[in-house]
Design a protein around this motif. Structure first.
Motif, PDB file in Angstrom:
ATOM      1  N   VAL A 224      -1.356 -19.378 -16.464  1.00 26.30           N
ATOM      2  CA  VAL A 224      -0.697 -18.544 -15.456  1.00 26.30           C
ATOM      3  C   VAL A 224      -1.184 -17.102 -15.598  1.00 26.30           C
ATOM      4  N   LEU A 225      -1.556 -16.497 -14.485  1.00 32.09           N
ATOM      5  CA  LEU A 225      -2.032 -15.117 -14.464  1.00 32.09           C
ATOM      6  C   LEU A 225      -1.130 -14.278 -13.582  1.00 32.09           C
ATOM      7  N   GLY A 226      -0.618 -13.188 -14.139  1.00 32.45           N
ATOM      8  CA  GLY A 226       0.102 -12.205 -13.337  1.00 32.45           C
ATOM      9  C   GLY A 226      -0.889 -11.171 -12.830  1.00 32.45           C
TER      10      GLY A 226
ATOM     11  N   GLY B 140       3.529 -10.379  -7.364  1.00 30.04           N
ATOM     12  CA  GLY B 140       4.774  -9.856  -6.806  1.00 30.04           C
ATOM     13  C   GLY B 140       4.482  -8.578  -6.055  1.00 30.04           C
ATOM     14  N   TRP B 141       5.133  -8.398  -4.908  1.00 23.14           N
ATOM     15  CA  TRP B 141       4.827  -7.219  -4.100  1.00 23.14           C
ATOM     16  C   TRP B 141       6.081  -6.707  -3.392  1.00 23.14           C
ATOM     17  N   ASN B 142       6.057  -5.422  -3.121  1.00 24.05           N
ATOM     18  CA  ASN B 142       7.108  -4.760  -2.352  1.00 24.05           C
ATOM     19  C   ASN B 142       6.455  -3.908  -1.270  1.00 24.05           C
ATOM     20  N   PRO B 143       7.034  -3.843  -0.067  1.00 20.94           N
ATOM     21  CA  PRO B 143       6.453  -2.999   0.979  1.00 20.94           C
ATOM     22  C   PRO B 143       6.620  -1.528   0.624  1.00 20.94           C
TER      23      PRO B 143
ATOM     24  N   ALA C 196       7.966 -10.293 -12.434  1.00 23.62           N
ATOM     25  CA  ALA C 196       8.416 -10.798 -13.727  1.00 23.62           C
ATOM     26  C   ALA C 196       9.132 -12.133 -13.603  1.00 23.62           C
ATOM     27  N   HIS C 197      10.061 -12.245 -12.644  1.00 25.58           N
ATOM     28  CA  HIS C 197      10.850 -13.476 -12.531  1.00 25.58           C
ATOM     29  C   HIS C 197       9.973 -14.693 -12.218  1.00 25.58           C
TER      30      HIS C 197
ATOM     31  N   ILE D 130       3.846  -0.391 -22.250  1.00 27.24           N
ATOM     32  CA  ILE D 130       3.569  -1.796 -21.988  1.00 27.24           C
ATOM     33  C   ILE D 130       3.690  -2.106 -20.509  1.00 27.24           C
ATOM     34  N   GLY D 131       4.611  -1.479 -19.820  1.00 24.66           N
ATOM     35  CA  GLY D 131       4.837  -1.758 -18.411  1.00 24.66           C
ATOM     36  C   GLY D 131       6.008  -2.711 -18.243  1.00 24.66           C
ATOM     37  N   PRO D 132       6.799  -2.556 -17.183  1.00 23.57           N
ATOM     38  CA  PRO D 132       8.031  -3.356 -17.042  1.00 23.57           C
ATOM     39  C   PRO D 132       7.798  -4.850 -16.866  1.00 23.57           C
ATOM     40  N   VAL D 133       6.780  -5.238 -16.093  1.00 28.21           N
ATOM     41  CA  VAL D 133       6.541  -6.662 -15.885  1.00 28.21           C
ATOM     42  C   VAL D 133       6.069  -7.309 -17.178  1.00 28.21           C
ATOM     43  N   THR D 134       5.085  -6.708 -17.831  1.00 29.66           N
ATOM     44  CA  THR D 134       4.585  -7.251 -19.096  1.00 29.66           C
ATOM     45  C   THR D 134       5.697  -7.287 -20.143  1.00 29.66           C
TER      46      THR D 134
END
Length: 301
Positions: free
Chosen positions: A165-167, A197-200, A252-253, A280-284
């Motif tokens: 799996v790759l983020g 994951g994306w946000n407008p 992340a989810h 580190i960053g929030p997703v990682t």
């Protein structure tokens, strides 16, 4: 230690699980394995205490890594296993070791009752500052956990690998992260699941309620962007079956969800030169603490 898989070993259950994973990875990569045992000096008054007599110090500094190396050679024939012992602070020594290694592997305690990692201060420091790939392996991780169940539902290391799996962030894709994931899938002869994951942008978010068609259009654009980023890599790795997952919101989810059926999760970390803090960053960070599979953190500019 150039072109070597290095694993930090301290005798704990998590470091032993990491050593087993590292041996399997070394075999996949056809590289030697180095067991790095860091012996942290203790203050003189403590060193003179009866519990830290010469025999105890010798046990921790020599016996544990020697016995672990002997066991790994038996369980993983063909892997060249060596031991290196270094005095110093574990976080600093391991971070330096990562600079000259193809891959650094660390153990992490499992969270009681739920899937995920409990990343200690040493692991946090190394992940935040190492500029080579770092993999965290949870205590109790076994080879069968990375493979599909056999026809009767029993975990088995003899079956094909689960997907990698790759983020992936399409706004800041980096070749180092993408190549690591494709290469890991190729070595395991398995598929690759890419999660985005994306946000407008904020100015679009205000317009969404007034224009119901804008949401699907933005998602289509994001899916197209993801496909374009991956296109040259699919040409380079034509045998890898790639599944693209585009989710509105934080990545992340869905990454944690995908980790439950993964052999390895690959995420990126942007290199920041500031000496203060753990960047580190929030997703990682979320993936490190909640992934059910080993996590590879790949630093990039």
């Amino acid at each position: 230690m150039v072109n070597t898989v290095v694993v930090g070993l301290d005798g704990s259950a998590e470091s032993r699980a990491a050593a087993e994973w590292a041996a399997r990875e070394a075999k996949l990569r056809n590289l030697p394995l180095t067991l790095l045992h860091v012996w942290e000096p203790v203050p003189d008054p403590v060193a003179q205490a009866p519990l830290l007599a010469a025999e105890t110090l010798q046990h921790w500094s020599e016996r544990i890594p020697r016995e672990e190396a002997e066991g790994l050679r038996l369980r993983h024939p063909g892997v060249d296993v060596t031991v290196e012992q270094v005095r110093g602070r574990p976080g600093e020594v391991l971070t330096r070791a990562a600079q000259d290694a193809a891959l650094l592997v660390l153990g992490s305690r499992g969270l009681s009752g739920i899937g995920g990692f409990l990343v200690g201060s040493v692991g946090q420091m190394v992940v935040a500052h190492a500029e080579q790939p770092v993999v965290l392996v949870r205590a109790g991780e076994q080879a069968a956990d990375e493979h599909q169940a056999d026809p009767v539902g029993i975990p088995s290391a003899a079956t094909p690998f689960r997907p990698v799996v790759l983020g992936l962030d399409t706004e800041n894709p980096h070749d180092t992260v993408i190549e690591f994931a494709f290469d890991a899938a190729a070595r395991r002869e398995t598929s690759l699941r890419v999660v985005n994951g994306w946000n407008p942008p904020p100015y679009y978010a205000y317009a969404l309620p007034a224009d119901p068609e804008l949401g699907p259009e933005l998602r289509t654009n994001q899916v197209t962007a993801l496909t374009e980023v991956l296109r040259p890599w699919q040409v380079k790795f034509p045998d890898i079956d790639v599944t693209e997952v585009c989710r509105w919101g934080n990545a992340a989810h869905p990454l944690v969800e995908a980790s439950r059926e993964a052999s390895l999760v690959v995420v990126g970390r942007r290199v920041r030169r500031s000496p203060v803090g753990a960047h580190i960053g929030p997703v990682t960070h979320a993936v490190l603490h909640h992934s059910a599979a080993p996590v590879a953190v790949i630093a990039h500019p």
